[in-house]
Motif scaffolding. Structure first.
Motif, mmCIF file in Angstrom:
data_model
loop_
_atom_site.group_PDB
_atom_site.id
_atom_site.type_symbol
_atom_site.label_atom_id
_atom_site.label_comp_id
_atom_site.label_asym_id
_atom_site.label_seq_id
_atom_site.Cartn_x
_atom_site.Cartn_y
_atom_site.Cartn_z
ATOM 1 N N GLU A 1 20.521 -13.037 27.184
ATOM 2 C CA GLU A 1 20.692 -12.611 26.280
ATOM 3 C C GLU A 1 22.653 -13.285 26.251
ATOM 4 O OE1 GLU A 1 20.117 -8.455 23.493
ATOM 5 O OE2 GLU A 1 18.749 -9.190 24.227
ATOM 6 N N ASP A 2 22.924 -12.463 26.590
ATOM 7 C CA ASP A 2 24.297 -12.706 26.162
ATOM 8 C C ASP A 2 25.080 -14.467 26.106
ATOM 9 O OD1 ASP A 2 25.100 -10.204 25.860
ATOM 10 O OD2 ASP A 2 25.643 -9.949 28.112
ATOM 11 N N SER B 1 23.878 -16.164 23.346
ATOM 12 C CA SER B 1 24.695 -16.034 22.163
ATOM 13 C C SER B 1 26.499 -16.602 22.325
ATOM 14 C CB SER B 1 24.644 -13.975 21.820
ATOM 15 O OG SER B 1 25.614 -13.562 22.800
ATOM 16 N N TYR B 2 26.208 -16.726 23.386
ATOM 17 C CA TYR B 2 27.561 -17.069 23.237
ATOM 18 C C TYR B 2 27.435 -18.764 22.999
ATOM 19 C CZ TYR B 2 30.209 -12.704 24.078
ATOM 20 O OH TYR B 2 31.114 -11.860 24.100
ATOM 21 N N LYS C 1 17.665 -19.345 21.324
ATOM 22 C CA LYS C 1 18.182 -17.774 21.983
ATOM 23 C C LYS C 1 16.454 -17.627 23.149
ATOM 24 C CE LYS C 1 21.857 -16.148 19.276
ATOM 25 N NZ LYS C 1 22.441 -16.828 18.881
ATOM 26 N N GLU D 1 26.975 -21.377 21.344
ATOM 27 C CA GLU D 1 27.926 -22.671 20.214
ATOM 28 C C GLU D 1 28.854 -22.940 20.960
ATOM 29 O OE1 GLU D 1 26.055 -22.706 16.169
ATOM 30 O OE2 GLU D 1 24.260 -21.607 17.359
ATOM 31 N N LYS E 1 31.459 -16.896 27.974
ATOM 32 C CA LYS E 1 31.695 -18.063 26.891
ATOM 33 C C LYS E 1 31.771 -18.862 27.665
ATOM 34 C CE LYS E 1 34.217 -14.776 23.426
ATOM 35 N NZ LYS E 1 35.234 -14.937 23.290
#
Ligand SMILES: CC(=O)SCCNC(=O)CCNC(=O)[C@H](O)C(C)(C)COP(=O)(O)OP(=O)(O)OC[C@H]1O[C@@H](n2cnc3c(N)ncnc32)[C@H](O)[C@@H]1OP(=O)(O)O
Ligand SMILES: O=C([O-])CC(=O)C(=O)O
Length: 371
Positions: free
Chosen positions: A64-65, A68-69, A148, A71, A122
């Protein structure tokens, strides 16, 4: 003072990230063969960064992390659009874009454990967004945003091609990522550790590492293997081409290794993948040529294929552009670089060896008008 050319055999640090002992490669004690056969790349990232395998909740959280990072800041994409895109090699673009990413991260110089963990996520997530965005921009297409609901390997192929990949491609790409993730104190990892041992930041460390990986004696070899296969063209041309190259002391890309002298344990996985994927695409000649080159170089020079050799025909069979092969290596090795950077930070001392001076002595300064 005594010197060892190329630091061969020199033990420069302790590390618990990965080991090569008696030709066996492990990540934190897990044999690469087991990981290649069973693990997702996300599990390997967790393992390299935490020293243990994740439970289900931890793996879901990491996945998930990363999603979510994934982009990247628009400014990084916009800058890529300004390059002389026809002439820029994607490894040079990646090196610059990763450095550029640091400019958009307000935590870039925050060395706290929490900030470093966020930067790690990231960088790992955004490296593949950058590679795929660059590839699309130069084809005149818009970058595709990461999804995602897709895992790491699937997201790469999705962002590259703009369509959901099939399971065979995803599994093959995942395995390639697992196999390339870390490799003890290879040149790019050493570079990263030297850089951050000055207490420089993580973006600087991985930018330096990308520069080191780019060279043909290291990660840059995989692209050159494919160039060689293309130049040879047909199975019948292999014997004269390779014999001639060896007679002229030309290095055969994808062979030899500083540490493995009895063979690279990753090569057998990639050879098998090359066989399977080329039989699916119908272009079996790339595998057949590779096998023949392998036989001749082993017979004539006693040199064995390294991780870069069969990965060339694997990536080609996945429909990936040849100059993206080394950037793909960087996407995977990012996980190892970060693990080593975190390990370096956890017990840091400046890395500063000596050089044995062999230049002239007692020179006398001559004024300009007398030279
Ligand atoms: C992910 C990775 O980085 S794996 C490595 C990827 N790089 C390549 O595949 C490039 C080709 N291979 C090579 O250049 C080397 O084998 C390296 C860089 C990987 C290892 O290099 P070193 O440990 O420094 O070995 P070195 O280059 O000194 O080679 C020793 C001898 O074997 C020869 N040799 C080594 N590799 C090759 C090769 N691929 N083809 C032909 N001869 C070779 C060298 O010419 C040298 O011969 P000599 O003693 O007659 O001068
Ligand atoms: O370890 C090395 O010297 C080269 C490398 O990165 C690898 O083989 O994966």
């Amino acid at each position: 003072m005594s010197t060892t050319r190329g630091l061969e055999g020199v033990v420069a640090t302790t590390s618990s990230v990965s080991s090569i002992i008696d030709g066996v490669l492990t990540y934190h004690g897990f044999n690469i063969d087991d990981l290649a056969d069973h693990a997702s790349f996300e599990e390997v990232i967790f393992l390299l960064w935490n020293g243990r395998l994740p439970n289900e909740a931890e793996l879901n959280q990491l996945t998930e992390d990363l999603a979510s990072y994934a982009e990247v800041p628009q400014g990084v994409i916009d800058q890529m659009k300004m390059y002389d895109i026809e002439k820029v090699h994607p490894m040079a673009a990646l090196r610059t874009a990763i450095s550029n990413l640091g400019l958009y991260d307000s935590e870039a110089d925050d060395q706290s454990e929490e900030a470093n963990k966020r930067k790690a996520l990231k960088l790992q997530a955004q490296v593949q967004t950058i590679v795929t965005a660059f590839s699309r921009i130069r084809e005149g297409k818009e970058p595709v945003a990461p999804r995602k609901d897709l895992g790491f390997a699937a997201n790469f192929l999705y962002m590259l091609n703009g369509e959901e990949p099939d399971d065979i491609s995803v599994n093959a790409f995942n395995k390639a990522l697992v196999l390339h993730a870390d490799h003890e104190l290879n040149a790019s990892t050493f570079t990263a550790r030297v850089c951050v041992a000055t207490l420089s930041d993580m973006y600087s460390g991985v930018t330096a590492a990308i520069g080191a990986l780019k060279g043909p004696l290291h990660g840059g070899a995989n692209e050159r293997v494919m160039a060689m296969l293309m130049e040879i063209g047909e199975v019948d041309n292999v014997e004269p081409y390779i014999t001639n190259a060896l007679n002229n002391k030309v290095k055969i890309m994808g062979f030899g290794h500083r540490v493995y002298k009895d063979g690279d344990p990753r090569a057998k996985h990639l050879r098998e993948m090359s066989k399977q994927l080329t039989s699916i695409t119908g272009e079996t000649k790339w595998y057949e040529m590779s096998i023949k080159i392998d036989d001749i170089v082993t017979r004539e020079k006693g040199l064995l294929p390294n991780v870069d050799f069969y990965s060339a025909s694997v990536y080609h069979s996945l429909g990936i552009k040849h100059d993206l092969f080394t950037p793909i290596f960087a996407i995977s090795r990012m996980s190892g670089w970060i693990a080593h950077i975190l390990e370096q930070f956890s017990n840091n001392r400046l890395i500063r060896p000596r050089a044995e001076y062999i230049g002239p002595d007692k020179q006398v300064y001559v004024p300009m008008d007398q030279r």
